[in-house]
Design a protein around this motif. Structure first.
Motif, PDB file in Angstrom:
ATOM      1  N   CYS A 329      18.480 -29.832   5.519  1.00  0.00           N
ATOM      2  CA  CYS A 329      18.495 -30.029   4.064  1.00  0.00           C
ATOM      3  C   CYS A 329      17.449 -31.080   3.694  1.00  0.00           C
ATOM      4  O   CYS A 329      17.474 -32.198   4.216  1.00  0.00           O
ATOM      5  CB  CYS A 329      19.880 -30.455   3.592  1.00  0.00           C
ATOM      6  SG  CYS A 329      19.858 -30.896   1.836  1.00  0.00           S
ATOM      7  N   ARG A 331      17.058 -32.596   0.838  1.00  0.00           N
ATOM      8  CA  ARG A 331      17.645 -33.698   0.065  1.00  0.00           C
ATOM      9  C   ARG A 331      18.458 -34.629   0.949  1.00  0.00           C
ATOM     10  O   ARG A 331      18.375 -35.851   0.817  1.00  0.00           O
ATOM     11  CB  ARG A 331      18.537 -33.150  -1.059  1.00  0.00           C
ATOM     12  CG  ARG A 331      17.810 -32.334  -2.112  1.00  0.00           C
ATOM     13  CD  ARG A 331      17.249 -33.195  -3.253  1.00  0.00           C
ATOM     14  NE  ARG A 331      18.285 -33.889  -4.013  1.00  0.00           N
ATOM     15  CZ  ARG A 331      19.061 -33.347  -4.943  1.00  0.00           C
ATOM     16  NH1 ARG A 331      18.920 -32.070  -5.258  1.00  0.00           N
ATOM     17  NH2 ARG A 331      19.955 -34.061  -5.588  1.00  0.00           N
ATOM     18  N   CYS A 332      19.224 -34.053   1.891  1.00  0.00           N
ATOM     19  CA  CYS A 332      19.975 -34.901   2.834  1.00  0.00           C
ATOM     20  C   CYS A 332      19.019 -35.571   3.814  1.00  0.00           C
ATOM     21  O   CYS A 332      19.350 -36.602   4.405  1.00  0.00           O
ATOM     22  CB  CYS A 332      21.011 -34.089   3.612  1.00  0.00           C
ATOM     23  SG  CYS A 332      22.397 -33.510   2.631  1.00  0.00           S
ATOM     24  N   CYS A 341      26.996 -31.261   3.125  1.00  0.00           N
ATOM     25  CA  CYS A 341      25.872 -31.243   2.192  1.00  0.00           C
ATOM     26  C   CYS A 341      26.249 -30.499   0.919  1.00  0.00           C
ATOM     27  O   CYS A 341      26.826 -29.416   0.974  1.00  0.00           O
ATOM     28  CB  CYS A 341      24.677 -30.564   2.864  1.00  0.00           C
ATOM     29  SG  CYS A 341      23.436 -29.936   1.736  1.00  0.00           S
ATOM     30  N   ALA A 342      25.912 -31.116  -0.235  1.00  0.00           N
ATOM     31  CA  ALA A 342      26.307 -30.538  -1.522  1.00  0.00           C
ATOM     32  C   ALA A 342      25.154 -29.816  -2.213  1.00  0.00           C
ATOM     33  O   ALA A 342      25.296 -29.361  -3.328  1.00  0.00           O
ATOM     34  CB  ALA A 342      26.812 -31.662  -2.427  1.00  0.00           C
ATOM     35  N   HIS A 343      23.998 -29.741  -1.554  1.00  0.00           N
ATOM     36  CA  HIS A 343      22.794 -29.300  -2.255  1.00  0.00           C
ATOM     37  C   HIS A 343      22.636 -27.780  -2.284  1.00  0.00           C
ATOM     38  O   HIS A 343      23.157 -27.086  -1.426  1.00  0.00           O
ATOM     39  CB  HIS A 343      21.577 -29.994  -1.633  1.00  0.00           C
ATOM     40  CG  HIS A 343      21.736 -31.484  -1.666  1.00  0.00           C
ATOM     41  ND1 HIS A 343      21.769 -32.259  -0.524  1.00  0.00           N
ATOM     42  CD2 HIS A 343      21.946 -32.332  -2.708  1.00  0.00           C
ATOM     43  CE1 HIS A 343      21.974 -33.530  -0.865  1.00  0.00           C
ATOM     44  NE2 HIS A 343      22.093 -33.584  -2.178  1.00  0.00           N
TER      45      HIS A 343
END
Ligand SMILES: [Zn+2]
Length: 387
Positions: A329, A331-332, A341-343
């Motif tokens: 990820c 963003r992570c 991970c929430a993205h």
């Protein structure tokens, strides 16, 4: 404590040096069979105890029990037929003349005696029934179903002994379960997780290995790639091993990971193969077994989590470490999964083998998000795939 071997006792059917010399001198007087490459791999693994409690090639009762209910006649879980099926006309004629208790020399392609079989039974295979039960399909496009249908229709059962080790491409890294258990003990490991693989490592593989190494109940990781006969389009055995050596030497503490090769024919049977491969690693001393998404699958024959579910159906005395989908990820800023991970999808980079092969074919660079540069260097050599 390392787990006991499957069935409680590590089988040892490797002849001692004087016995080997004596039996080799008798070869001219014995009936001779020429097992396939896959069958020779199995012969060696039976003899060194990797397939404990098996002591030979299966008879009709054992096969029926495995095909019908996934267990040996003594109720021990066992999911894969281990068969000797003579295929040349000469071998089929020899097999047809064998009497109970007769010794048979098992020869490799160079006519060297590799093993001995004490003949017990000759029986006809229902190959369609075996294919359906073990591989879940009779589609001849499935590589193991194709092998089964192309092989002999008559099987020969009996206990075996190994006369001499096979000549293997990966002999330097091939270890038997006894040696591996000793090495675990020497390192002071009592709880070892096995990692099954048949591909060079990319970042998702490494992630599963790392989160396993972080577990407080894991002393070490046993990386054990299957490098016997793979299928066309797979990576060459020496490439897989060199790629792992590159990863291990560049990133992992040497006292936490052991690499060895497992020269057997790969069974792409999804759940039943995962269970079989876990039983084999239990014999090597591993009490935990990593089961990724769609382990030992091929094509779209098996639901991606069938290999997880089979460990609920059969308790083999090994803790399955069931992992799902992972990705890089942006963003992570690293490897993650839906659990961490929430993205959205556009931030995530899939780390698939397909993507790596595509990049290799196109000659485009392999991004570090999907593969380590040390591993990428190994893969950018000439002819890394099997024809
Ligand atoms: Zn994320």
């Amino acid at each position: 404590m390392l787990p006991p071997p499957h069935g409680g006792r590590l089988i040892d059917r490797v002849l001692s040096e004087p016995e080997r010399t004596r039996r080799e001198s008798e070869v001219a007087s014995l009936p001779r069979l020429h097992p396939s490459e896959d069958e020779l791999f199995d012969l060696e693994k039976i003899a060194v105890g990797a397939y404990s409690p098996l002591t030979g090639f299966m008879d009709s009762r054992e096969l029926e029990s495995v095909v019908g209910r996934g267990r040996l006649p003594n109720d021990l879980p066992w999911s894969m037929p281990i068969l000797l099926t003579p295929r040349s006309r000469e071998d089929r004629e020899t097999a047809g003349r064998l009497g109970a208790g007769e010794s048979v020399a098992l020869l490799d392609g160079a006519e060297r005696m590799v093993g001995l079989l004490s003949f017990r039974e000759r029986f006809t295979l229902d190959r369609t029934r075996i294919a359906r039960s073990i591989f879940g399909t009779v589609d001849p496009a499935h590589p193991n179903v194709a092998d089964l249908l192309a092989g002999g229709e008559t099987a020969i059962a009996g206990t075996v002994e190994l006369v001499r080790p096979l000549q293997l491409a990966a002999r330097d890294l091939e270890m038997g379960p006894r040696e591996v258990r000793e090495e675990f003990a020497r390192r002071g490991w009592s709880s070892v997780a096995a990692y099954q693989c048949r591909n060079p490592p990319h970042t998702a593989h490494e992630y599963l290995q790392r989160i396993t190494l972080e577990r407080p109940d894991v002393d070490g990781l046993f990386v054990h790639p299957v490098v016997g006969r793979l299928k066309s389009g797979d990576y060459r055995p020496e490439v897989i091993l060199a790629a792992y050596q590159a990863l291990l030497s560049a990133y992992y503490p040497p006292d936490r990971v052991l690499l060895a090769s497992l020269s057997i024919a790969m069974r792409y049977a999804g759940p039943k193969a995962a269970l079989f491969l876990a039983i084999v690693r239990k014999n090597f001393g591993c009490g935990l077994y990593i089961v990724g998404r769609d382990q030992a699958g091929v094509g779209a024959y098996y639901p991606p989590f069938a290999a997880h579910a089979i460990f609920d159906e059969f308790d083999i005395g090994v803790v399955p470490l069931r992992y799902g989908e992972t990705f890089h990820c942006r963003r992570c800023g690293g490897m993650a999964s839906p659990k961490t991970c929430a993205h959205p999808a556009e931030d995530r980079v899939a780390t698939s083998q397909t993507r790596i092969r595509q990049a290799l074919r196109d000659g485009s660079p392999l991004p570090p998000e999907i593969i380590r540069p040390e591993v990428a260097r190994v893969l950018s050599g000439p002819s890394v795939l099997l024809p």
